[in-house]
Every structure is written in C-alpha cells, then in structure tokens.
Design an enzyme around this catalytic site. Structure first.
Site, PDB file in Angstrom:
ATOM      1  N   THR A 189       0.836  -1.219   0.000  1.00  0.00           N
ATOM      2  CA  THR A 189       0.000   0.000   0.000  1.00  0.00           C
ATOM      3  C   THR A 189       0.866   1.263   0.000  1.00  0.00           C
ATOM      4  OG1 THR A 189      -0.286  -0.032   2.423  1.00  0.00           O
ATOM      5  CG2 THR A 189      -1.969  -1.147   1.116  1.00  0.00           C
ATOM      6  N   TYR A 237       1.527  11.634   6.104  1.00  0.00           N
ATOM      7  CA  TYR A 237       2.282  10.792   5.157  1.00  0.00           C
ATOM      8  C   TYR A 237       3.386  11.553   4.439  1.00  0.00           C
ATOM      9  CZ  TYR A 237      -0.296   6.680   6.187  1.00  0.00           C
ATOM     10  OH  TYR A 237      -0.789   5.592   6.861  1.00  0.00           O
ATOM     11  N   VAL A 278      -3.360   5.255   0.674  1.00  0.00           N
ATOM     12  CA  VAL A 278      -4.789   4.887   0.747  1.00  0.00           C
ATOM     13  C   VAL A 278      -4.920   3.376   0.982  1.00  0.00           C
ATOM     14  CG1 VAL A 278      -5.693   6.861  -0.531  1.00  0.00           C
ATOM     15  CG2 VAL A 278      -4.844   4.892  -1.815  1.00  0.00           C
ATOM     16  N   HIS A 279      -4.254   2.923   2.058  1.00  0.00           N
ATOM     17  CA  HIS A 279      -4.170   1.475   2.356  1.00  0.00           C
ATOM     18  C   HIS A 279      -5.454   0.704   2.025  1.00  0.00           C
ATOM     19  CE1 HIS A 279      -0.664   2.251   5.023  1.00  0.00           C
ATOM     20  NE2 HIS A 279      -1.340   3.270   5.494  1.00  0.00           N
ATOM     21  N   ASP A 280      -6.561   1.114   2.694  1.00  0.00           N
ATOM     22  CA  ASP A 280      -7.779   0.301   2.645  1.00  0.00           C
ATOM     23  C   ASP A 280      -8.413   0.293   1.257  1.00  0.00           C
ATOM     24  OD1 ASP A 280      -7.365  -0.116   5.318  1.00  0.00           O
ATOM     25  OD2 ASP A 280      -8.772   1.433   5.957  1.00  0.00           O
TER      26      ASP A 280
END
Ligand code: BDR
Ligand code: CA
Length: 321
Positions: A195, A229, A240-242
């Site tokens: 990610t 970040y 935007v990991h998720d």
C-alpha cells in the site's frame, strides 16, 4: 457482481474505500460493520453512516461491533494520521446520518447477511480483526458462505505503529492470529509494504476533488492525513491502504499475490503484532522449521499507475445520488 461486506474503522483511507464500494456498479454492498481502531467505536460507526449518506447509500445497513480487542486492552488510537474524529478533524463536511446503526451488532449482521445470501460473499476487513475473529468462532457453519477475506493489514518488512508491526494487526494480534493462522477461510492479505508503494500525490488529490461531490468531500477529509504521510514518506502524498484492498475485493486479481505460510507474533516483546511470512523456497523449508498455520495469499505487487487510475475512476460518480 461482487457481493461484499466491509468491516471498517473510518478512518480517511477507509472513507475512500467505502465510497469506492458504495458507488461501484459491479458491487452489491450488502452491509458495513464497524470496529474500534483509528478512533473509538462510536466515532467509527458515525463516520460510516455519514459516508454512506454522502454516497446516497442509506439502503446499506450499518452495525457496530467490537469496542476493544479480544483479550488485551490496547488504548492507542491513530489520531496522528486520522485526527481526533477519524476524518482529519473534518467529519462535519459529511452529511448528518438520517438513521442509526441497526440492532444486533456487527457479528449478528454479518451472520444474517451470510445466511441469507445464496452466493458466497467477500468480506473486506480494513480495521482490527476483532469482529472477524468472533464471527468465525461463533458461526463456523457459515465459513463456506465466505468467498474470501480481503484484509488490509500487516507488514512484511518494517511496520508503521512499531518497528515491526502494522496498525490493524498490532491492534488485536490474537484476533489476527485466529483469522489468519488458525482458521482456513481463503484470505488475501494486503500489507503496508504494497500500500505504501501505491501512495497518491497531490495531483491525484486535485483530480479527486474535481471528480464529483463525493470526491470533493473526500478531498476535504485529507489535510492531516496528507501532512502525516508527507512526513512519513518525505514527499507530498498520502497512502490509501484500505482502498487498495477494496479494489482487489471488487476485482479479484488486481493485486499479484504469493501463497505464503504466515504466523502472527502475539508475545509482548518489541515484535508484538508482526506478521511473520515465510518467503523461503519450499526446498529450504522442508529441511528446517516450518510454520504450520493456514497459507495466506499475500499481495506483493500490482500495476501501480493503473491502480491509482482505478481508484479515481471508482469515486467518479456513476450512480444517481
Ligand atoms: C491501517 O491502519 C489505519 O490507520 C488505516 O485505516 C489502515 O486500515 C494502515 O496501517
Ligand atoms: Ca482502516
């Protein structure tokens, strides 16, 4: 058509993930369940309701789940990245929810959605894994109804919440171990190693703001998150990991995976919450000490520019809102 349940702790990146699923014409979003995590449960639940309102999806049931980990209390929240309200201090730009979470709780809602569904359902856990561990423990007969779990969590190399651990797994390592090691539900793990590589820049954020009223509202939620970040990665961006996991949940195969034996460090040493993935060649493993848990499909690569374009396209409004 992907039949999908999202288990979430919104969260700026959760917000983007929820919007993509809520607006996707290829997804039947059956329900959204909430868990403590980035902020406490009352706030994550309210944020989920507000986000679905923003997307014109008050038809999607929301249920609140765990307010704390299974065994060991963990009071750290992630307000450095997500602000005190979970949305960079800007939750108020979202509409007030017109309804409450449904009675019966997150695990009850997931169980009844699985029971009612004739087709298998994908579950995307994008917060601590507490609700999912309880679901699998309490309703083992429903496991065949789960097509797969697409989980955002873990780190193969360095972590974010500690030197070795990623936030979602670290928040409840015992739950993560139950889900990833002791159970046998097909699972894709989307770790922060990947990610981080998919971070988006400020030009992407400008395009997000111009993509429609949902994108404009989502952009308004990002200032603290971008600041965090930018400090962490050293260039103006956000991770935007998720949302990376949700794209894989909606379109299987978006991410390249490796099937790996994994375990979760549940001790109280400096590695608590670490994902241990055995990337040795099988011949090497045969002669030595092997992990004996479930194998997990760990996401290791993708076409990053294409993924960033898909994320934007997913928020560009296609439904009448
Ligand atoms: C994960 O933790 C949270 O901060 C994010 O929402 C994401 O689910 C990344 O480590
Ligand atoms: Ca999250």
């Amino acid at each position: 058509m992907t039949r999908l349940i999202i288990d979430t702790d919104p969260g700026v990146d959760d917000a983007i993930a929820i919007a993509i699923a809520a607006l996707s014409p290829d997804t039947d979003l059956l329900g959204v369940t909430t868990v403590y995590g980035n902020v406490g449960l009352a706030k994550t639940t309210r944020n989920a309701l507000r986000l679905l309102e923003l997307c014109g999806r008050d038809d999607v049931p929301v249920a609140a789940g765990a307010a704390m980990p299974l065994v060991h209390p963990q009071k750290r929240r992630d307000s450095t990245a997500h602000g005190d309200d979970g949305l960079s201090g800007h939750a108020d730009v979202l509409p007030e929810p017109s309804r409450d979470a449904v009675a019966g709780g997150a695990v009850g809602l997931m169980a009844s959605l699985l029971e009612q569904s004739e087709e298998p359902v994908t579950i995307a856990p994008i917060g601590p894994l507490t609700n999912i561990a309880v679901l699998l423990a309490a309703y083992p007969h429903l496991k065949p109804k789960i097509e797969r779990l697409v989980i955002m969590g873990g780190a193969l190399e360095g972590g974010n919440v500690s030197a070795r651990a990623e936030f979602n797994v670290w928040s409840d390592p015992e739950a993560a171990r139950r889900v990833l090691v002791e159970e046998d539900v097909p699972s894709v793990l989307v770790p922060m190693d990947l990610t981080y590589r998919c971070a988006v820049d400020t030009a992407w954020l400008e395009r997000l703001a111009a993509s429609g009223h949902v994108g404009e509202a989502l952009r308004a939620l990002t200032p603290d998150y971008v600041r965090h970040y930018t400090g962490a990665l050293g260039w103006p961006c956000m991770v935007v990991h998720d949302a990376v996991a949700i794209v894989e949940a909606i379109t299987p195969g978006t991410l390249a995976t490796e099937s790996l034996p994994v375990d979760i460090e549940c001790s109280f040493g400096p590695s608590r919450g670490a994902v241990i993935a055995d990337r040795r060649r099988q011949a090497q493993i045969d002669d030595t000490v092997a992990l004996d848990g479930n194998r997990v499909d760990v996401a290791v690569d993708t076409d990053i520019d294409q993924l960033r374009a898909v994320l934007l396209d997913g928020i560009t409004e296609k439904r009448e809102i």
